[in-house]
Write a protein that holds these residues in place. Structure first.
Motif, PDB file in Angstrom:
ATOM      1  N   ARG A 174       0.836  -1.211   0.000  1.00 57.18           N
ATOM      2  CA  ARG A 174       0.000   0.000   0.000  1.00 57.18           C
ATOM      3  C   ARG A 174       0.869   1.258   0.000  1.00 57.18           C
ATOM      4  N   GLN A 175       1.965   1.230   0.782  1.00 56.95           N
ATOM      5  CA  GLN A 175       2.880   2.377   0.809  1.00 56.95           C
ATOM      6  C   GLN A 175       3.548   2.567  -0.549  1.00 56.95           C
ATOM      7  N   MET A 176       3.949   1.460  -1.190  1.00 59.07           N
ATOM      8  CA  MET A 176       4.548   1.556  -2.518  1.00 59.07           C
ATOM      9  C   MET A 176       3.551   2.158  -3.512  1.00 59.07           C
ATOM     10  N   GLN A 177       2.293   1.772  -3.364  1.00 60.08           N
ATOM     11  CA  GLN A 177       1.263   2.305  -4.252  1.00 60.08           C
ATOM     12  C   GLN A 177       1.082   3.803  -4.040  1.00 60.08           C
ATOM     13  N   LYS A 178       1.154   4.232  -2.782  1.00 64.92           N
ATOM     14  CA  LYS A 178       1.055   5.656  -2.480  1.00 64.92           C
ATOM     15  C   LYS A 178       2.209   6.422  -3.125  1.00 64.92           C
ATOM     16  N   GLU A 220      -6.672   8.586 -15.690  1.00 65.60           N
ATOM     17  CA  GLU A 220      -6.539   7.172 -16.028  1.00 65.60           C
ATOM     18  C   GLU A 220      -5.459   6.433 -15.242  1.00 65.60           C
ATOM     19  N   VAL A 221      -4.587   7.159 -14.548  1.00 72.23           N
ATOM     20  CA  VAL A 221      -3.513   6.492 -13.807  1.00 72.23           C
ATOM     21  C   VAL A 221      -3.537   6.888 -12.329  1.00 72.23           C
ATOM     22  N   GLU A 222      -3.438   8.188 -12.040  1.00 75.87           N
ATOM     23  CA  GLU A 222      -3.324   8.610 -10.645  1.00 75.87           C
ATOM     24  C   GLU A 222      -4.607   8.327  -9.855  1.00 75.87           C
ATOM     25  N   LYS A 223      -5.756   8.708 -10.397  1.00 77.84           N
ATOM     26  CA  LYS A 223      -7.018   8.543  -9.673  1.00 77.84           C
ATOM     27  C   LYS A 223      -7.325   7.073  -9.373  1.00 77.84           C
ATOM     28  N   PRO A 224      -7.201   6.146 -10.347  1.00 73.58           N
ATOM     29  CA  PRO A 224      -7.429   4.722 -10.017  1.00 73.58           C
ATOM     30  C   PRO A 224      -6.470   4.188  -8.954  1.00 73.58           C
ATOM     31  N   LEU A 225      -5.207   4.646  -8.978  1.00 68.53           N
ATOM     32  CA  LEU A 225      -4.253   4.212  -7.962  1.00 68.53           C
ATOM     33  C   LEU A 225      -4.697   4.644  -6.565  1.00 68.53           C
ATOM     34  N   GLU A 259      -7.242   3.269  -1.193  1.00 72.88           N
ATOM     35  CA  GLU A 259      -8.210   3.458  -0.112  1.00 72.88           C
ATOM     36  C   GLU A 259      -8.996   2.177   0.155  1.00 72.88           C
ATOM     37  N   ASN A 260      -9.442   1.513  -0.892  1.00 68.39           N
ATOM     38  CA  ASN A 260     -10.160   0.245  -0.715  1.00 68.39           C
ATOM     39  C   ASN A 260      -9.256  -0.806  -0.098  1.00 68.39           C
ATOM     40  N   PHE A 261      -8.006  -0.809  -0.520  1.00 68.05           N
ATOM     41  CA  PHE A 261      -7.016  -1.748   0.012  1.00 68.05           C
ATOM     42  C   PHE A 261      -6.836  -1.519   1.512  1.00 68.05           C
ATOM     43  N   LYS A 262      -6.813  -0.259   1.916  1.00 72.78           N
ATOM     44  CA  LYS A 262      -6.646   0.096   3.324  1.00 72.78           C
ATOM     45  C   LYS A 262      -7.817  -0.423   4.156  1.00 72.78           C
ATOM     46  N   LYS A 263      -9.034  -0.294   3.653  1.00 70.68           N
ATOM     47  CA  LYS A 263     -10.213  -0.789   4.368  1.00 70.68           C
ATOM     48  C   LYS A 263     -10.181  -2.307   4.510  1.00 70.68           C
TER      49      LYS A 263
END
Length: 430
Positions: free
Chosen positions: A185-189, A253-258, A263-267
């Motif tokens: 998740r941190q890498m994704q951020k 198409e890239v930043e917003k989906p990430l 956020e869903n991953f965090k939940k």
């Protein structure tokens, strides 16, 4: 290292070495020689041979399992043709016990049985901790296979606890999985921040290109060079628009989906953590209830035996009634223990199923996260390629015009348009 012992983590056929030592997973091997190249020589059941050191782990004599220690009274060990050890009680001829699997294979069920007829309770001798939960270790365990033997799945290899490399605390295998997901998740951020910075650079670059294309410099240049200069300034404006569109597509198409996926991953991570914590508490409560019921049954049995001894000394109706009452209480205590054991086994079964389900879900989320990032990075490269292609298309006309710049032609055109006359002074005779 010679003379020490190691335990095999995986089965080895011995075909990779001329003098290879064949063994199965979980077997104890005495090391006779250890080389730096990764191959060790060992002895098992009187046979010597070589094997890769990565297939085994060193075994401390103090931490060896009860199966490696001297046998208790009335127990004997037999070796099967396949090399497995079986243990039989020679007094009551109880079912043979076989050697347990290696530590990296999970223990599915813990069996606890009560024999009321003989008033004998098979109790647990050694505790076992799996994923921060302490389980009773039964006198024997059935052989276990990997849940997904053809895959390196999360649900098979993260049951044991281990020491935290950053400190002296012990962390569970499931916690290791959660830390892996949190790191992802941190890498994704950080990837999203990288894309955001790229968007900012593109927007700033587009703004500067647009500003540069509007500067009124060299607007009075004429001829083919003037056309090339005008095309150059127009290409800057077109390139600025392309980079602006590129930054907009990167954002949508890239930043917003990430960010949404993060956020869903965090939940999901929070849900798994809380759920497994609740199951651990429930299992610990059931285990305490079993221990309490076991102690109550032992007390009732002692009371029954004491009353029986009194009956043998002095027979009377009152003591006989006390014995019947004590026998009823002992039977009731046995029933209570069985109920507690059933509840404990149900909780343990639920915990096991949830551990496997959650591990597989974490595995699925990790695959989904990696695939999602891969797709959006591919989208990034596609957009970048499209931008480069468009920029190339804007540069080509300019390149063509620059190659067609002809100073002689420009001079001819300019002279034709601005000439003022052909008469010039001539020599005069005086």
């Amino acid at each position: 290292m010679s003379g020490s012992f190691c335990r095999s983590l995986y089965a080895f056929t011995g075909d990779q070495h001329q003098q290879g030592l064949k063994f199965e997973a979980g077997e104890l091997i005495r090391i006779t020689q250890a080389l730096d190249g990764g191959w060790w020589e060992g002895e098992k059941d009187g046979v010597k041979g070589w094997f890769p050191s990565t297939y085994v782990q060193l075994e401390n004599l103090s931490s060896m399992s009860p199966l490696d220690e001297p046998l208790a009274r009335d127990w004997k060990c037999y070796m099967s043709p396949q090399g497995r050890r079986y243990y039989v009680n020679t007094v009551n001829l109880s079912c043979p016990l076989h050697q347990t699997e290696p530590s990296h294979v999970l223990m599915r069920k813990t069996m606890l049985s009560v024999s009321r007829s003989s008033r004998c309770l098979w109790m647990i001798s050694f505790p076992l901790q799996i994923n921060s939960v302490t389980f009773p270790l039964p006198l024997h365990m059935s052989e276990q296979q990997l849940l997904k033997p053809d895959e390196w799945s999360y649900c098979d290899y993260f049951w044991a606890d281990r020491k935290d490399p950053q400190g002296s605390t012990i962390i569970s295998g499931f916690e290791v999985l959660l830390q892996k997901q949190l790191k992802g998740r941190q890498m994704q951020k950080e990837m999203a921040e990288f894309v955001r910075e790229r968007i900012r650079i593109e927007e700033e670059y587009a703004k500067n290109l647009s500003k540069l294309s509007q500067i009124p410099l060299a607007v009075q240049e004429e001829g083919t060079l003037g056309s090339a200069w005008a095309q150059l300034k127009k290409s800057l404006a077109d390139e600025a628009e392309v980079h602006l569109k590129f930054s907009s597509k990167l954002q949508s198409e890239v930043e917003k989906p990430l960010l949404i996926f993060r956020e869903n991953f965090k939940k999901d991570m929070k849900k798994f953590d809380h759920h497994m914590s609740d199951l651990r508490k429930q299992l610990a409560s059931r285990s305490a209830a079993v221990e309490k019921a076991r102690k109550a049954l032992a007390d009732r049995q002692k009371d029954l035996e004491l009353k029986t001894q009194h009956l043998e000394i002095k027979l009377n109706s009152k003591i006989e009634e006390d014995i019947k009452k004590a026998r009823r209480k002992s039977t009731q205590a046995g029933d209570d223990l069985m109920r507690c054991v059933d509840l404990y086994n149900q909780s343990q079964s639920k915990w096991f199923e949830e551990m496997v389900t959650s591990s597989l879900e974490l595995e699925r989320l990790e695959v989904e996260r990696v695939e999602m990032i891969r797709q959006h990075l591919c989208q990034y490269t596609t957009l970048r390629h499209e931008t480069d292609m468009f920029n190339q298309s804007t540069i080509e006309p300019l390149d063509k015009l620059l190659r067609s710049v002809d100073p002689a032609r420009d001079r001819e055109l300019w002279v034709r348009e601005h000439k003022t006359g052909e008469l010039r002074p001539v020599d005069m005779d005086i």
